[in-house]
Enzyme design. Structure first.
Site, PDB file in Angstrom:
ATOM      1  CE  LYS A  90      -3.711   5.140  -1.001  1.00 50.42           C
ATOM      2  NZ  LYS A  90      -4.780   5.572  -1.936  1.00 50.42           N
ATOM      3  CE1 TYR A 134      -3.982   2.117   1.022  1.00 48.68           C
ATOM      4  CE2 TYR A 134      -2.465   3.097   2.598  1.00 48.68           C
ATOM      5  CZ  TYR A 134      -3.667   3.116   1.934  1.00 48.68           C
ATOM      6  OH  TYR A 134      -4.559   4.130   2.161  1.00 48.68           O
TER       7      TYR A 134
END
Ligand SMILES: NC(=O)c1ccc[n+]([C@@H]2O[C@H](COP(=O)([O-])OP(=O)(O)OC[C@H]3O[C@@H](n4cnc5c(N)ncnc54)[C@H](O)[C@@H]3O)[C@@H](O)[C@H]2O)c1
Length: 296
Positions: free
Chosen positions: A169, A165
């Site tokens: 991101k 993640y």
């Protein structure tokens, strides 16, 4: 309310709940016509349902706004094209894209497998490419566009158990900064947010202050960043609970010696790392200029 979105068309991904829903309702309240996209799956990305997107469309219509639902996945190029086509078919153009769809598949790096990595990169990072790509051509042609990508402090600052993640991101930060440069001459502004809000994704993580972290406290920042009056591009804003701040990439003043050796790097390491007198380069040319200045 002096900031309106009359005649603007906004594509908002992952808008069937959480932050995306709050963005959709607020932009609609201020006059934008909205494509409410949501795959309608679980937090880990499994499953699908058109119901969440349709429900938000209903909420917008109940407010007297205009919206259309789309349940395609942002995770494929075909899905991105279908989402943008929904906007073009329904409203004729696209002014705003808010890349917000997201999933979580947290694991420590030792346990990270392609099953945890690929879907997370596909939805967050490639998802933003997949939706922005077809919208970009129309924005360029019309000489106007506003894009917000939803990054995260998990990437900017790092967060245990979120290599997949966090990397996806932070990839969005790179996408944001390059797109900002490519969009400049077409009045396409591209910014990113790092939100903190109570949603189904975070309900177990935020602790006692969760009740003060409504998604609606993030939305005004996003709405401003996609408004035509917003002056900035290529920037990243932290937003949560009503607090707003800018993240930026700073560079220390540094140290210079043309006869650099491994030992001299060790001996000057504190100076190299010293944050006093840092600068904020706007692009690669700014950094290269500092190197050339040192050399000349
Ligand atoms: N809530 C926070 O504190 C926080 C912090 C940092 C970043 N974010 C990011 O904000 C965004 C919104 O998250 P949220 O907190 O509102 O959680 P959420 O789970 O309520 O919203 C995410 C939405 O994206 C949709 N979605 C998932 N995969 C999709 C796909 N392939 N195509 C289309 N839609 C898809 C989901 O169905 C869901 O409705 C995410 O990108 C998330 O990573 C949230």
């Amino acid at each position: 309310m002096d900031l309106g979105f009359d005649s603007r068309v906004a594509v908002i991904t992952g808008a069937g709940g959480g932050l995306g829903r709050a963005h959709a309702l607020e932009l609609a309240r201020r006059g934008a016509r909205i494509v409410v996209n949501d795959l309608g799956g679980a937090v880990d990305g499994s499953g699908s349902s058109a119901t969440p997107a349709e429900q938000v469309v209903k909420e917008i219509e109940d407010l007297g706004g205009e919206a259309v639902a789309n349940a395609d996945s942002v995770a494929s190029a075909a899905g991105g094209e279908a989402i943008v086509k929904t906007a073009l078919d329904s409203f004729g153009h696209v002014d705003i894209v808010i890349n917000n769809a997201g999933i979580l598949r947290d694991k420590t790096f030792a346990k990270m497998t392609p099953d945890f990595l690929d879907p997370v990169v596909d939805v967050h990072l490639k998802g933003a490419f997949n939706v922005a790509r077809p919208a970009w051509d129309h924005m360029k042609e019309r000489g106007y566009g506003r894009i917000v990508n939803t990054a995260s402090n998990a990437g900017i600052l790092g967060n245990f158990g979120q290599t997949n993640y966090g990397a996806a991101k932070m990839g969005l930060v790179g996408l944001t900064r390059v797109l900002a440069q490519e969009g400049r001459k077409y009045d396409i502004k591209v910014n990113a947010i790092a939100p903190i809000a109570r949603t189904r994704m975070t309900e177990e993580l935020l602790g006692p202050l969760a009740e003060k972290l409504d998604p609606e406290t993030v939305t005004p920042v996003v709405a401003w960043l996609v408004h035509e009056d917003c002056p900035v591009t290529g920037e990243i804003y932290s937003a949560g609970g009503g607090r707003v701040a800018r993240f930026f990439v700073g560079m220390t003043k540094g140290w210079f010696d043309p006869d650099i050796t491994m030992e001299s790097v060790r001996d000057h390491f504190d100076e190299i790392r010293d944050e006093a007198g840092y600068t904020v380069p706007r692009g690669t040319n700014d950094e290269i200029k500092l190197v050339l200045d040192a050399l000349s």
